[in-house]
Each structure stands twice: as structure tokens, then as C-alpha cells.
Design a protein around this motif. Structure first.
Motif, PDB file in Angstrom:
ATOM      1  N   ARG A  97     -27.731-112.707  95.539  1.00 20.41           N
ATOM      2  CA  ARG A  97     -26.952-113.752  94.870  1.00 20.41           C
ATOM      3  C   ARG A  97     -25.466-113.461  94.990  1.00 20.41           C
ATOM      4  NH1 ARG A  97     -29.879-116.560  90.896  1.00 20.41           N
ATOM      5  NH2 ARG A  97     -27.945-117.690  90.591  1.00 20.41           N
ATOM      6  N   ALA A  98     -24.703-114.428  95.463  1.00 18.31           N
ATOM      7  CA  ALA A  98     -23.259-114.267  95.609  1.00 18.31           C
ATOM      8  C   ALA A  98     -22.504-115.108  94.591  1.00 18.31           C
ATOM      9  CB  ALA A  98     -22.832-114.668  97.024  1.00 18.31           C
TER      10      ALA A  98
ATOM     11  N   LEU B  76     -26.126 -96.602  90.746  1.00 13.05           N
ATOM     12  CA  LEU B  76     -25.399 -97.869  90.858  1.00 13.05           C
ATOM     13  C   LEU B  76     -24.750 -97.997  92.232  1.00 13.05           C
ATOM     14  CD1 LEU B  76     -24.778-100.313  89.037  1.00 13.05           C
ATOM     15  CD2 LEU B  76     -22.609 -99.213  88.462  1.00 13.05           C
ATOM     16  N   HIS B  77     -24.200 -96.914  92.730  1.00 12.89           N
ATOM     17  CA  HIS B  77     -23.571 -96.928  94.054  1.00 12.89           C
ATOM     18  C   HIS B  77     -24.588 -97.292  95.134  1.00 12.89           C
ATOM     19  CE1 HIS B  77     -20.680 -95.835  97.144  1.00 12.89           C
ATOM     20  NE2 HIS B  77     -21.562 -95.029  97.690  1.00 12.89           N
ATOM     21  N   ARG B  78     -25.836 -96.906  94.926  1.00 13.73           N
ATOM     22  CA  ARG B  78     -26.875 -97.152  95.912  1.00 13.73           C
ATOM     23  C   ARG B  78     -27.422 -98.579  95.846  1.00 13.73           C
ATOM     24  NH1 ARG B  78     -30.232 -93.522  94.314  1.00 13.73           N
ATOM     25  NH2 ARG B  78     -31.855 -94.839  93.429  1.00 13.73           N
ATOM     26  N   ILE B  79     -27.529 -99.151  94.636  1.00 11.97           N
ATOM     27  CA  ILE B  79     -28.242-100.427  94.498  1.00 11.97           C
ATOM     28  C   ILE B  79     -27.335-101.630  94.291  1.00 11.97           C
ATOM     29  CG2 ILE B  79     -30.266 -99.252  93.556  1.00 11.97           C
ATOM     30  CD1 ILE B  79     -29.491-100.321  90.781  1.00 11.97           C
ATOM     31  N   ALA B  80     -26.025-101.419  94.107  1.00 15.74           N
ATOM     32  CA  ALA B  80     -25.136-102.537  93.769  1.00 15.74           C
ATOM     33  C   ALA B  80     -23.787-102.384  94.463  1.00 15.74           C
ATOM     34  CB  ALA B  80     -24.943-102.611  92.252  1.00 15.74           C
ATOM     35  N   ASN B  81     -22.990-103.422  94.375  1.00 14.73           N
ATOM     36  CA  ASN B  81     -21.607-103.396  94.843  1.00 14.73           C
ATOM     37  C   ASN B  81     -20.696-103.494  93.622  1.00 14.73           C
ATOM     38  OD1 ASN B  81     -21.649-103.450  97.865  1.00 14.73           O
ATOM     39  ND2 ASN B  81     -22.925-105.239  97.483  1.00 14.73           N
ATOM     40  N   VAL B  82     -20.006-102.410  93.304  1.00 13.67           N
ATOM     41  CA  VAL B  82     -19.120-102.400  92.141  1.00 13.67           C
ATOM     42  C   VAL B  82     -17.770-102.967  92.550  1.00 13.67           C
ATOM     43  CG1 VAL B  82     -18.002-100.981  90.381  1.00 13.67           C
ATOM     44  CG2 VAL B  82     -20.354-100.467  91.108  1.00 13.67           C
ATOM     45  N   VAL B  83     -17.338-103.996  91.814  1.00 10.94           N
ATOM     46  CA  VAL B  83     -16.142-104.752  92.179  1.00 10.94           C
ATOM     47  C   VAL B  83     -15.156-104.754  91.014  1.00 10.94           C
ATOM     48  CG1 VAL B  83     -17.387-106.231  93.797  1.00 10.94           C
ATOM     49  CG2 VAL B  83     -17.225-106.904  91.382  1.00 10.94           C
TER      50      VAL B  83
ATOM     51  N   PRO C 128     -23.052-109.362  97.470  1.00 13.92           N
ATOM     52  CA  PRO C 128     -24.384-109.363  96.861  1.00 13.92           C
ATOM     53  C   PRO C 128     -24.511-108.240  95.837  1.00 13.92           C
ATOM     54  CG  PRO C 128     -24.465-108.515  99.108  1.00 13.92           C
ATOM     55  CD  PRO C 128     -23.097-109.084  98.917  1.00 13.92           C
ATOM     56  N   ARG C 129     -25.261-108.525  94.771  1.00 17.79           N
ATOM     57  CA  ARG C 129     -25.496-107.561  93.692  1.00 17.79           C
ATOM     58  C   ARG C 129     -24.173-107.018  93.151  1.00 17.79           C
ATOM     59  NH1 ARG C 129     -28.534-106.471  97.854  1.00 17.79           N
ATOM     60  NH2 ARG C 129     -27.518-104.490  98.330  1.00 17.79           N
ATOM     61  N   ALA C 130     -23.266-107.939  92.815  1.00 20.92           N
ATOM     62  CA  ALA C 130     -21.938-107.557  92.321  1.00 20.92           C
ATOM     63  C   ALA C 130     -22.010-107.099  90.868  1.00 20.92           C
ATOM     64  CB  ALA C 130     -20.973-108.731  92.445  1.00 20.92           C
TER      65      ALA C 130
ATOM     66  N   LEU D 103     -31.554-103.644  88.002  1.00 15.08           N
ATOM     67  CA  LEU D 103     -32.280-104.442  88.986  1.00 15.08           C
ATOM     68  C   LEU D 103     -32.859-105.707  88.370  1.00 15.08           C
ATOM     69  CD1 LEU D 103     -34.030-101.586  90.956  1.00 15.08           C
ATOM     70  CD2 LEU D 103     -32.183-103.065  91.770  1.00 15.08           C
ATOM     71  N   LYS D 104     -33.320-105.602  87.139  1.00 20.47           N
ATOM     72  CA  LYS D 104     -33.850-106.790  86.446  1.00 20.47           C
ATOM     73  C   LYS D 104     -32.754-107.822  86.244  1.00 20.47           C
ATOM     74  CE  LYS D 104     -36.256-108.242  82.233  1.00 20.47           C
ATOM     75  NZ  LYS D 104     -36.851-107.785  80.942  1.00 20.47           N
ATOM     76  N   GLN D 105     -31.568-107.367  85.857  1.00 20.80           N
ATOM     77  CA  GLN D 105     -30.460-108.297  85.627  1.00 20.80           C
ATOM     78  C   GLN D 105     -29.953-108.909  86.927  1.00 20.80           C
ATOM     79  OE1 GLN D 105     -29.310-109.320  82.806  1.00 20.80           O
ATOM     80  NE2 GLN D 105     -29.662-107.777  81.239  1.00 20.80           N
ATOM     81  N   LEU D 106     -30.070-108.171  88.009  1.00 25.08           N
ATOM     82  CA  LEU D 106     -29.544-108.657  89.289  1.00 25.08           C
ATOM     83  C   LEU D 106     -30.552-109.499  90.069  1.00 25.08           C
ATOM     84  CD1 LEU D 106     -27.686-105.463  90.528  1.00 25.08           C
ATOM     85  CD2 LEU D 106     -26.637-107.606  89.786  1.00 25.08           C
ATOM     86  N   ALA D 107     -31.813-109.497  89.628  1.00 22.78           N
ATOM     87  CA  ALA D 107     -32.864-110.216  90.377  1.00 22.78           C
ATOM     88  C   ALA D 107     -32.621-111.718  90.383  1.00 22.78           C
ATOM     89  CB  ALA D 107     -34.212-109.906  89.746  1.00 22.78           C
TER      90      ALA D 107
END
Length: 303
Positions: free
Chosen positions: A4-5, A40-47, A64-66, A299-303
Motif C-alpha cells: 500500500r502506497a 522494523l528495518h527489515r519489514i518496513a520503510n521508515v520515513v 510501501p509499508r511506510a 505486520l497486522k497494521q500494515l496488511a
């Protein structure tokens, strides 16, 4: 997982290591935080929070996965412990500061209360028609009951009630919990450490308990002081306590009038495109949550 973007997950922390109000084993907090950030570094993009919120408002896509990281209250360990971990991963964060704490003019009432309860010689508390007896469970139940009661008060009422409770509890030793928090000199080191500053009100008032006029003064002055002392633009606000009951339409108007672009809650999930700028939801997390459970929550929140 869908990439999701058009949504942003904002995570909210407070302290990292043990405090009077949030006790933990020494060293456990930063160890857990480091594991959480590795996940978090592995599963998401921290912005950066502000850039991401502006992009959402303009209809521009996010990575994705911001995820954006925030910290409330200005605990010293945010700078001394959390910031080096974040810098190692190149991850930005926003920290919400209280000028009254930075100047040493106001106590963080919950830490003062936590100190008094945990060091108490007195065993009985009376507050707002309620009577509480300290027990043998580390006094957690009594502390949480008092917390719930004082949060219903105005700021002035709350501070007076806490001081009366401290007097009744007759705690042992010297109060030093204010040392848990940054001062102005410390706060000037936040930008070089990769942390953007936002406002958390002048003295941590729960805004919805205050008059509309007091809210306007508070939000205007907290932003002015932070900008003057730190020499940086303060664009965003985080509501103290931050539940739906802790702000109102007068708060939205005061935030807009004071010049904030966005204001953050302490409830809710991911922020969608088109979200109200003065009700940006956050998922609150802590360093008492293990890395596996933390990852599942994200992961649940980003799904």
C-alpha cells in the motif's frame, strides 16, 4: 502483503528504559528497542513523519509499508539511547517536547506520582471521594487507579492533587525523577542526532479538559518557545494522553490557529490518504513488547 502506497503507520513511544512510572529491568528496555528496530528495518520503510503526512495530503504515493517513528514527553533516553540505534539504521524520528519540562518549571506528574507511590511510607490514599490502600503488588493497581482519576481533572487540579498525594504518601528519599527528562541544552542536540521536534503542549495539559481560550494560548506559546529556543520549525503537535476524550473541536481550531500542520492522537491504526490533519492516528508501542510480538503487531497494521 499488499504494498500500500496510500497509508502511513505512525508508531508512538514514550520512555525506552525503566522509569518510576514504567519500571523494567535495567538494560532491558534498550535491548528490546534495538531488537524492535532491527525488525522494523527489515519489514518496513521508515520515513520522516512530516514529509509523509504532506505527501499523503497531496495525494502522492509513499514507499510501501511506510512507517514513521515518534516519541512523546522528552525522556532523556530518547536522545541518549534510542537515537544512536536509529542513526545506525538511518531511520528518522520525531520527538514531542514539553517546554515546561525542558525548563525545569513543571514536573511530569506521572513520574512524580510513580516515585511517591513506590517509595511510600504512607499506605492510604484519598482522592476525589475514593480511598485506595497500597498493597504488596508493587502498588501497580493503586498507581493506575490514581492515574485514571487525575486524568479527569484540569491541569491545575491535577498538579495540586498529585502534590497532596505526595504529601500523604510521605515517600522516602529525594525526588530526582525530573532527571529522566531532557533540558533545553539537551534538546539542542536532537536535530544533529536525526530527530525532528514537535510540540506536546506547554506543561502536558490534557487539552480537552481545558477551556478553548487556554488551549489557544497553550498551543501558540508551546510552539513559539520551542522554535525560539531550538531554532527550528515546529510543524506538528501530539495531544497529551491522546484518546478521543482528550481533545475537541476547540483543540482542532487552536492547533490550526497556532500554525501546526498536523496533530497526532494516541489511538488508532494506519493513517489513510485524506485523513483529518488534526486527528492523525498513532499506534502506541513500548519497549516492554518483545520483538516477535512487535513484528506481528506492525505486520497486522500494515496488511
Amino acid at each position: 502483503m499488499r504494498n500500500r502506497a496510500d497509508r502511513l503507520l505512525v508508531l508512538g513511544y514514550h520512555n525506552v528504559e525503566s522509569t518510576w512510572f514504567w519500571p523494567n529491568r535495567p538494560g532491558a528496555g534498550i535491548a528490546t528497542f534495538a531488537r524492535q528496530m532491527r525488525v522494523l528495518h527489515r519489514i518496513a520503510n521508515v520515513v520522516p513523519l512530516e514529509d509523509a503526512l504532506d505527501a499523503l495530503a497531496a495525494g502522492h504515493p509513499l514507499p510501501p509499508r511506510a512507517v514513521a517513528l515518534t516519541f512523546d514527553d522528552g525522556y532523556r533516553d530518547n536522545l541518549e539511547l534510542a537515537a544512536p540505534v536509529l542513526r545506525g539504521y538511518g531511520m528518522p524520528a520525531t520527538i514531542y517536547l514539553v517546554p515546561g519540562f525542558l525548563a525545569g518549571e513543571q514536573h511530569a506528574w506521572w513520574e512524580r506520582l510513580g516515585w511517591a507511590v513506590r517509595r511510600a511510607r504512607g499506605r492510604r490514599l484519598r482522592l476525589a471521594g475514593h480511598e485506595l490502600l497500597l498493597g504488596d503488588d508493587g502498588n501497580v493497581a493503586a498507581l493506575r487507579a490514581v492515574e485514571a482519576l487525575v486524568k479527569r481533572m484540569t491541569h491545575d487540579e491535577r498538579m495540586k492533587a498529585v502534590e497532596q498525594l505526595v504529601e500523604d504518601l510521605r515517600p522516602r528519599g529525594e525526588y530526582r525523577a525530573d532527571e529522566l527528562f531532557l533540558d533545553w541544552d539537551d534538546a539542542r542536540g536532537l536535530a544533529p542526532a536525526g530527530m525532528t521536534v514537535g510540540s506536546h503542549t506547554l506543561a502536558h495539559a490534557i487539552l480537552g479538559r481545558e477551556t478553548a481560550a487556554d488551549q489557544r494560548v497553550d498551543l501558540r506559546e508551546s510552539r513559539r518557545l520551542l522554535q525560539r529556543e531550538l531554532g527550528a520549525e515546529v510543524a506538528t503537535l501530539a495531544y497529551p494522553n491522546g484518546t478521543r476524550a482528550d481533545y475537541d473541536d476547540a483543540t482542532f481550531a487552536a492547533a490550526r490557529e497556532a500554525g501546526y500542520s498536523h496533530a497526532l492522537t494516541a489511538w488508532g491504526g494506519a493513517v489513510p490518504a485524506g485523513a483529518s490533519p488534526y486527528e492523525i492516528t498513532r499506534t502506541m508501542v513500548s519497549t516492554s513488547t518483545g520483538a516477535a510480538r512487535f513484528a506481528a503487531k506492525i505486520l497486522k497494521q500494515l496488511a
